[in-house]
Design a protein around this motif. Sequence first.
Motif: not given
Length: 106
Positions: A3-28
């Motif tokens: 699993s990895v933790e990541w923060a990224a541009t939101s595909p919906r808003s196109a803004g960067f979301s500082t909220v960290g998310r955790c998923s498996d590598v496939q989710g990223l």
Amino acid sequence: MSSVEWAATSPRSAGFSTVGRCSDVQGLSNLHKELRTRGQGYIEVRPPTGEFPLLTMGFRGNHAVIHLFQDAETGSLLVGDGSVAAHAVIDVPIMDEEAVFTGYFP
């Protein structure tokens, strides 16, 4: 499964979301594919227990800028593949800002 933790541009808003998310590598990987389909994005990846990003990637079109961090204060800009001329300028998103890079790398 890793699993990895990541923060990224939101595909919906196109803004960067500082909220960290955790998923498996496939989710990223799925997020990266979705952002590539939209043409641009920014992703920060860290280990699940990490305090700082291990890797950041800002990309637009066929160009990406990748930073690798050894610790909170030491980072490296990874060398390009030569597809951008040394004098050419590209803009890529870094968080919610546009960052300017050239093909030159000393």
